[in-house]
Design a protein around this motif. Structure first.
Motif, PDB file in Angstrom:
ATOM      1  N   ALA A  86      44.268  47.223  58.694  1.00 34.45           N
ATOM      2  CA  ALA A  86      42.908  46.709  58.901  1.00 34.45           C
ATOM      3  C   ALA A  86      42.415  45.989  57.654  1.00 34.45           C
ATOM      4  O   ALA A  86      42.687  46.400  56.525  1.00 34.45           O
ATOM      5  CB  ALA A  86      41.968  47.853  59.253  1.00 34.45           C
ATOM      6  N   THR A  87      41.678  44.899  57.857  1.00 36.96           N
ATOM      7  CA  THR A  87      41.103  44.175  56.739  1.00 36.96           C
ATOM      8  C   THR A  87      39.854  44.901  56.233  1.00 36.96           C
ATOM      9  O   THR A  87      39.153  45.559  57.004  1.00 36.96           O
ATOM     10  CB  THR A  87      40.720  42.747  57.138  1.00 36.96           C
ATOM     11  OG1 THR A  87      39.807  42.788  58.242  1.00 36.96           O
ATOM     12  CG2 THR A  87      41.952  41.951  57.533  1.00 36.96           C
ATOM     13  N   THR A  88      39.603  44.792  54.935  1.00 34.43           N
ATOM     14  CA  THR A  88      38.466  45.481  54.337  1.00 34.43           C
ATOM     15  C   THR A  88      38.022  44.773  53.063  1.00 34.43           C
ATOM     16  O   THR A  88      38.853  44.214  52.333  1.00 34.43           O
ATOM     17  CB  THR A  88      38.819  46.945  54.007  1.00 34.43           C
ATOM     18  OG1 THR A  88      37.711  47.549  53.315  1.00 34.43           O
ATOM     19  CG2 THR A  88      40.057  47.036  53.131  1.00 34.43           C
ATOM     20  N   TYR A  89      36.722  44.792  52.810  1.00 37.47           N
ATOM     21  CA  TYR A  89      36.170  44.231  51.579  1.00 37.47           C
ATOM     22  C   TYR A  89      36.040  45.288  50.483  1.00 37.47           C
ATOM     23  O   TYR A  89      35.618  44.976  49.371  1.00 37.47           O
ATOM     24  CB  TYR A  89      34.790  43.625  51.843  1.00 37.47           C
ATOM     25  CG  TYR A  89      34.828  42.300  52.568  1.00 37.47           C
ATOM     26  CD1 TYR A  89      35.269  41.151  51.917  1.00 37.47           C
ATOM     27  CD2 TYR A  89      34.418  42.186  53.891  1.00 37.47           C
ATOM     28  CE1 TYR A  89      35.300  39.921  52.573  1.00 37.47           C
ATOM     29  CE2 TYR A  89      34.443  40.962  54.548  1.00 37.47           C
ATOM     30  CZ  TYR A  89      34.890  39.834  53.887  1.00 37.47           C
ATOM     31  OH  TYR A  89      34.922  38.630  54.525  1.00 37.47           O
ATOM     32  N   THR A  90      36.374  46.529  50.792  1.00 34.74           N
ATOM     33  CA  THR A  90      36.153  47.632  49.862  1.00 34.74           C
ATOM     34  C   THR A  90      36.729  47.400  48.465  1.00 34.74           C
ATOM     35  O   THR A  90      36.038  47.644  47.465  1.00 34.74           O
ATOM     36  CB  THR A  90      36.708  48.941  50.453  1.00 34.74           C
ATOM     37  OG1 THR A  90      36.027  49.230  51.675  1.00 34.74           O
ATOM     38  CG2 THR A  90      36.511  50.100  49.483  1.00 34.74           C
ATOM     39  N   PRO A  91      37.993  46.921  48.320  1.00 34.21           N
ATOM     40  CA  PRO A  91      38.520  46.739  46.961  1.00 34.21           C
ATOM     41  C   PRO A  91      37.689  45.804  46.096  1.00 34.21           C
ATOM     42  O   PRO A  91      37.454  46.085  44.913  1.00 34.21           O
ATOM     43  CB  PRO A  91      39.931  46.162  47.205  1.00 34.21           C
ATOM     44  CG  PRO A  91      40.296  46.646  48.570  1.00 34.21           C
ATOM     45  CD  PRO A  91      39.009  46.628  49.341  1.00 34.21           C
ATOM     46  N   VAL A  92      37.216  44.694  46.677  1.00 33.45           N
ATOM     47  CA  VAL A  92      36.419  43.744  45.894  1.00 33.45           C
ATOM     48  C   VAL A  92      35.051  44.326  45.575  1.00 33.45           C
ATOM     49  O   VAL A  92      34.537  44.171  44.455  1.00 33.45           O
ATOM     50  CB  VAL A  92      36.262  42.415  46.657  1.00 33.45           C
ATOM     51  CG1 VAL A  92      35.397  41.450  45.861  1.00 33.45           C
ATOM     52  CG2 VAL A  92      37.615  41.788  46.926  1.00 33.45           C
ATOM     53  N   VAL A  93      34.436  45.007  46.542  1.00 34.48           N
ATOM     54  CA  VAL A  93      33.138  45.624  46.308  1.00 34.48           C
ATOM     55  C   VAL A  93      33.231  46.660  45.193  1.00 34.48           C
ATOM     56  O   VAL A  93      32.359  46.733  44.309  1.00 34.48           O
ATOM     57  CB  VAL A  93      32.603  46.269  47.604  1.00 34.48           C
ATOM     58  CG1 VAL A  93      31.334  47.071  47.324  1.00 34.48           C
ATOM     59  CG2 VAL A  93      32.326  45.199  48.658  1.00 34.48           C
ATOM     60  N   VAL A  94      34.298  47.452  45.202  1.00 34.04           N
ATOM     61  CA  VAL A  94      34.493  48.472  44.159  1.00 34.04           C
ATOM     62  C   VAL A  94      34.650  47.817  42.790  1.00 34.04           C
ATOM     63  O   VAL A  94      34.093  48.284  41.793  1.00 34.04           O
ATOM     64  CB  VAL A  94      35.710  49.351  44.485  1.00 34.04           C
ATOM     65  CG1 VAL A  94      36.090  50.223  43.292  1.00 34.04           C
ATOM     66  CG2 VAL A  94      35.430  50.229  45.699  1.00 34.04           C
ATOM     67  N   VAL A  95      35.400  46.722  42.732  1.00 36.62           N
ATOM     68  CA  VAL A  95      35.566  46.002  41.466  1.00 36.62           C
ATOM     69  C   VAL A  95      34.223  45.535  40.934  1.00 36.62           C
ATOM     70  O   VAL A  95      33.875  45.755  39.767  1.00 36.62           O
ATOM     71  CB  VAL A  95      36.518  44.799  41.629  1.00 36.62           C
ATOM     72  CG1 VAL A  95      36.446  43.874  40.409  1.00 36.62           C
ATOM     73  CG2 VAL A  95      37.948  45.271  41.812  1.00 36.62           C
ATOM     74  N   PHE A  96      33.437  44.882  41.790  1.00 34.70           N
ATOM     75  CA  PHE A  96      32.158  44.341  41.343  1.00 34.70           C
ATOM     76  C   PHE A  96      31.177  45.444  40.950  1.00 34.70           C
ATOM     77  O   PHE A  96      30.423  45.301  39.981  1.00 34.70           O
ATOM     78  CB  PHE A  96      31.550  43.449  42.419  1.00 34.70           C
ATOM     79  CG  PHE A  96      32.248  42.118  42.579  1.00 34.70           C
ATOM     80  CD1 PHE A  96      33.022  41.586  41.548  1.00 34.70           C
ATOM     81  CD2 PHE A  96      32.141  41.391  43.750  1.00 34.70           C
ATOM     82  CE1 PHE A  96      33.656  40.359  41.679  1.00 34.70           C
ATOM     83  CE2 PHE A  96      32.768  40.152  43.894  1.00 34.70           C
ATOM     84  CZ  PHE A  96      33.532  39.642  42.857  1.00 34.70           C
ATOM     85  N   LEU A  97      31.160  46.544  41.687  1.00 27.35           N
ATOM     86  CA  LEU A  97      30.284  47.654  41.332  1.00 27.35           C
ATOM     87  C   LEU A  97      30.688  48.254  39.989  1.00 27.35           C
ATOM     88  O   LEU A  97      29.843  48.579  39.149  1.00 27.35           O
ATOM     89  CB  LEU A  97      30.321  48.729  42.422  1.00 27.35           C
ATOM     90  CG  LEU A  97      29.571  48.423  43.718  1.00 27.35           C
ATOM     91  CD1 LEU A  97      29.788  49.537  44.733  1.00 27.35           C
ATOM     92  CD2 LEU A  97      28.076  48.249  43.453  1.00 27.35           C
ATOM     93  N   THR A  98      32.003  48.401  39.781  1.00 24.48           N
ATOM     94  CA  THR A  98      32.500  48.973  38.533  1.00 24.48           C
ATOM     95  C   THR A  98      32.155  48.091  37.337  1.00 24.48           C
ATOM     96  O   THR A  98      31.653  48.573  36.310  1.00 24.48           O
ATOM     97  CB  THR A  98      34.025  49.165  38.592  1.00 24.48           C
ATOM     98  OG1 THR A  98      34.346  50.056  39.670  1.00 24.48           O
ATOM     99  CG2 THR A  98      34.569  49.744  37.290  1.00 24.48           C
TER     100      THR A  98
END
Length: 254
Positions: A86-98
């Protein structure tokens, strides 16, 4: 009446199945009394699989009925099961939040407040470094996925392997606020090419692709966040050039 479940899981001297531990924890957290049965040898495990015609362990039984492995148990409990495709934006969101938190903490340490112009600069520069780092974990995988949409990489294949180093290096120089004459043009170049490439692939050609922005093994869809990464680099490059040469001031916190 106490709910009970029987769990068969591998517990060997050199290996304790992590999925078995997770299954036991899930059952106990849902109020089940677990009859925890260990499969302590490879022979015992193989015999169990053959007897029940299953390919994997752990296996859970409730009320005499086989529920299945850990994912099957989650479905039985009404819980979500991750789809690896499944596609997900989670990795990029986690990077930007971090990187946003990192930048805010740096600003708090240096300037006494988390919300400053340098914090915004650090956020973009640190994001470039982290995204570059993720690509550098598997340069070949990244460059292969990159070839699906990047216009320069399609014309000159080695660019796909240069890109992660350029992104990481430009970000590092921007964090330090040094060699702006090098970091800003590099960021402007790779960000500009990237933005045009993503815009063409997604919004003009209407292609559904995976983005290589967090490395070659991700399921992040190519789209708005991918475009944002490139636009951030462009904005940072222009800002630093203006600050360095337009106003005569020093970038990154000065």
């Amino acid at each position: 009446m106490k709910k009970t479940a029987t769990l068969y899981r591998m517990v060997m001297p050199g290996h304790v199945c992590p999925w078995g531990l997770k299954a036991r924890h899930l059952l106990r957290s849902r109020g089940y009394q677990v009859d925890d049965r260990w499969l302590e040898t490879r022979e015992e495990t193989d015999a169990f699989k053959a007897e029940h015609d299953v390919r994997t362990t752990p296996q859970t039984f409730i009320d005499g009925n086989r529920i299945g492995g850990y994912d099957d148990l989650r479905r039985f409990m009404g819980l979500k099961v991750r789809d690896p495709d499944a596609t997900t934006y989670t990795p990029v969101v986690v990077v930007f939040l971090t990187t946003a938190v990192m930048a805010a903490m740096l600003s708090l340490t240096v300037h006494g407040t988390p919300l400053t112009v340098p914090a915004a600069e650090w956020f973009i520069a640190l994001s470039m470094m982290v995204l570059g780092m993720l690509k550098l974990q598997n340069v070949d995988g990244f460059s292969t996925m990159f070839l699906n949409y990047d216009l320069l990489a399609k014309r000159w294949v080695p660019y796909g392997k240069i890109y992660p180093f350029a992104e990481f290096g430009a970000g590092a120089l921007m964090v330090a606020g040094v060699l702006t004459w090098l970091s800003a043009p590099v960021a402007l170049l790779i960000g500009g090419i990237g933005a045009v490439s993503v815009f063409k692939a997604v919004y003009l050609d209407k292609r559904e692709l995976k983005c290589a922005c967090v490395g070659g093994d991700s399921n992040v869809p190519l789209g708005f966040l991918s475009l944002t990464e490139n636009l951030m680099m462009i904005a940072m490059a222009v800002w630093m050039l203006v600050m360095e040469y337009g106003s005569g001031g020093a970038a990154m916190g000065m």
